[in-house]
Design an enzyme around this catalytic site. Structure first.
Site, PDB file in Angstrom:
ATOM      1  CD  GLU A 118       1.120  51.238-109.814  1.00 18.94           C
ATOM      2  OE1 GLU A 118       1.081  51.808-108.611  1.00 18.94           O
ATOM      3  OE2 GLU A 118       0.399  50.198-109.965  1.00 18.94           O
ATOM      4  CG  ASN A 164       3.950  45.862-106.363  1.00 21.95           C
ATOM      5  OD1 ASN A 164       4.553  46.668-105.630  1.00 21.95           O
ATOM      6  ND2 ASN A 164       2.738  45.893-106.442  1.00 21.95           N
ATOM      7  CD  GLU A 165       1.460  46.365-102.240  1.00 25.99           C
ATOM      8  OE1 GLU A 165       0.160  46.068-102.643  1.00 25.99           O
ATOM      9  OE2 GLU A 165       1.882  47.297-101.635  1.00 25.99           O
ATOM     10  CE1 TYR A 212       1.885  54.337-100.758  1.00 27.20           C
ATOM     11  CE2 TYR A 212       1.704  52.038-100.552  1.00 27.20           C
ATOM     12  CZ  TYR A 212       1.932  53.093-101.237  1.00 27.20           C
ATOM     13  OH  TYR A 212       2.259  53.210-102.581  1.00 27.20           O
ATOM     14  CD  GLU A 247       4.140  50.365-103.750  1.00 25.96           C
ATOM     15  OE1 GLU A 247       3.022  50.585-103.329  1.00 25.96           O
ATOM     16  OE2 GLU A 247       4.197  49.732-104.720  1.00 25.96           O
ATOM     17  CD  GLN A 259       2.071  55.460-107.729  1.00 25.51           C
ATOM     18  OE1 GLN A 259       2.135  56.063-108.916  1.00 25.51           O
ATOM     19  NE2 GLN A 259       1.665  54.467-107.453  1.00 25.51           N
TER      20      GLN A 259
END
Ligand code: AHR
Length: 548
Positions: free
Chosen positions: A69, A216-217, A296, A352, A401
């Protein structure tokens, strides 16, 4: 007595001490008796059975995907140094990073975000570098975004490392037209105005976009949408944002991935349910091939507060316990997907995931800078094994990432680069890319620290594309080695060897000054009558091949 003395260290056996005989006898006894009555540090033995005659689902190489990103030094400095830099580079992309990433056979790179994607306007990142629009990156520190790394630079980068492009289009603040034109610019071979612009910008051949992220999200930084609102918007994007190159469509369809959940509560099950229910009734004019999921590992909740280095066994065991929740999350959302898509046409793409800890002191908190320790190597192995065990549904994953951000493969500091423990796990797992799962059974045992109990062991087995058998075993216990006794049926095992990754401490890291603290070492198993005996160090990740 003779036998006991023979087992004394030679220094004692050859002692020139001249005390009286009874005294010497007592001293000897005092030395020997405790050793005889104290419980010997028990050798933990775990039996494993691998049946190489049976094979299961293919482990899609895309579970080893990466995520880059525009965030902190992930792209700028991590990948892009510019063609005029003193740091060795090819067309602005740093050469050391390309060499390192090529070695781990990165299957795809997700770009440009993340939250950044829903504020990204592709036109800012094309054309002569000195004419590029300079914007801001409000999500990540509010810093200046020079847009010098745009479409051509990203495509050059994935080409240099041999990966495919996973482009996330702007669904939050962009329009379907903007995204459709981006795809036309990248993929068409016909002489349209956009094609001519791409040619004029230096790339006559059409680019290939293998994966397309539809936002995204979108439930948060991607636009705070409800599931129904996102669904309506996503349907418009999936209809209009096409691969405009028929020859690419024949050979390699572009796979479209819708935004999915990020937890297991009702909010998230509703999201999955809404998208998948609609998918069941989809018509020719819209389609998806994947549903994204983000998860996460943060430990005790938001905001991330665990240290990425300078921690002990408590934080080690808590983080590993928390990361194992991935299994339940996948089970939960897979079950909803099964309801509407029993043939498992839609992949669950965990695009992610990784450890997210407190920013390193002294760094910009918006840059998400953290160290990467042996704990992260174990965390990575556990998650990759979970993805592999769910290979029928999980056909993509992107660790967050790739460079300098969160659980990175690589850290850079100006001209210096260091490979993290997580990088080495990805390197050791290369044989599992597109390999076929082989059943492995074992009683994992338990490792306990304070009030945390974890499986002592985790393992997967698979046959690679050449038919060679591979076994991965993770010993979670940071204190006890494990002796593995593995029986392998289906092949006559003769040689078993590979690599093991461990380090002195759970928070051992590779630094710029000491880059080899956590690096893989060769390991060999004893093989007899088709059985392997393998000594695993505490807190280790081991990958071996078994050959006949
Ligand atoms: O990876 C950092 C951020 O985490 C991403 O931009 C966003 O999608 C997620 O919340």
């Amino acid at each position: 007595m003779i036998a006991i003395c023979a087992s004394l260290p030679s220094s004692l056996r050859r002692s020139t001490f001249t005390a009286s005989l009874p005294y010497r006898f007592l001293v000897t006894l005092a030395l020997i008796v405790p050793a005889l009555i104290a419980p010997a540090k028990s050798q933990v033995k775990i039996r494993l059975a691998v049946d190489a005659s049976k094979t299961g689902v293919k482990i899609d190489r895309n579970i080893f995907g990466q995520f880059a990103e525009h965030l902190g030094h992930g792209v700028y400095e991590g990948i892009w140094v510019g063609p005029d830099s003193n740091i060795p580079n090819t067309r602005g992309i740093r050469s050391d990073v390309v060499v390192a990433l090529t070695a781990i056979k990165v299957p795809n790179v997700r770009w440009p975000g993340g939250c950044f994607a829903d504020e990204y306007h592709w036109r800012n990142g094309i054309g002569p570098a000195n004419k590029r629009v300079v914007t801001l990156n409000p999500n990540w520190g509010g810093v200046v975004e020079p847009n010098t790394f745009g479409t051509h630079e990203f495509m050059d980068f994935v080409d240099q490392i041999g990966a495919e492009a996973y482009i996330s289009v702007n669904v939050g603040s962009g329009t379907p037209r903007e995204a459709a034109e981006w795809l036309e610019y990248m993929t068409t071979a016909q002489p349209t105005t956009l094609e001519k612009e791409r040619v004029a910008n230096g790339h006559p051949a059409p680019y290939k976009v293998a994966y397309l992220g539809l936002g995204n999200e979108s439930w948060d930084c991607g636009g705070n949408m409800t599931p129904d609102y996102y669904l309506d918007r996503m349907k418009i994007f999936t209809h209009f944002v096409r691969n405009f190159n028929p020859s690419q469509q024949d050979r390699h369809q572009m796979l479209k991935i819708a935004v999915g959940p990020a937890g297991d509560g009702p909010r998230w099950t509703e999201w999955t349910d809404t998208i998948m229910k609609a998918y069941q009734q989809h018509t020719w004019s819209w389609d998806i091939n994947g549903l994204s999921m983000h998860s996460y590992t943060v430990g005790r909740g938001w905001p991330p507060s665990y240290k990425s280095v300078g921690f002990g066994e408590t934080e080690y065991s808590e983080i590993l316990k928390s990361t194992l929740d991935m299994e339940g999350l996948i089970d939960k959302h897979s079950a909803i997907m099964d309801k509407y898509d029993p043939d498992k046409k839609v992949a669950l793409v965990v695009d992610e995931w990784g450890g997210w800890y407190a920013p390193l002191p002294g760094t910009n908190p918006g840059f998400l800078v953290q160290q990467n320790s042996l704990r992260d190597a174990i965390l990575a192995a556990l998650n990759l094994n979970i993805f592999a065990r769910h290979a029928d549904r999980v056909r993509g994953a992107n660790i967050a990432q790739m460079i300098n951000v969160l659980q990175a493969m690589i850290l850079t500091d100006k001209e210096r680069m260091v490979l993290t423990p997580t990088y080495y796990v990805y390197k050791m797992y290369v044989p599992f890319q597109d390999a076929t799962l082989v059943p492995v059974t074992f009683d994992a045992g338990t490792y306990t620290h304070a009030n945390i109990s974890l499986p002592r062991l985790d393992a997967i087995a698979a046959k690679d594309t050449n038919g060679k058998l591979w076994l991965e075993i993770t010993n979670l216990d940071p204190n006890q080695p494990v002796m593995i006794e593995a029986s392998v049926s289906g092949i006559a095992a003769k040689v078993a060897e590979g690599q093991t990754l461990t380090a002195p401490k759970v928070d051992s890291v590779n630094s710029f000054d000491a880059p080899n603290t956590v690096i893989p070492k060769t390991i060999t198993a004893k093989v007899q009558d088709g059985k392997l005996a393998l000594h695993l160090e505490p807190k280790s990740v081991t990958v071996i091949s078994v050959e006949q």
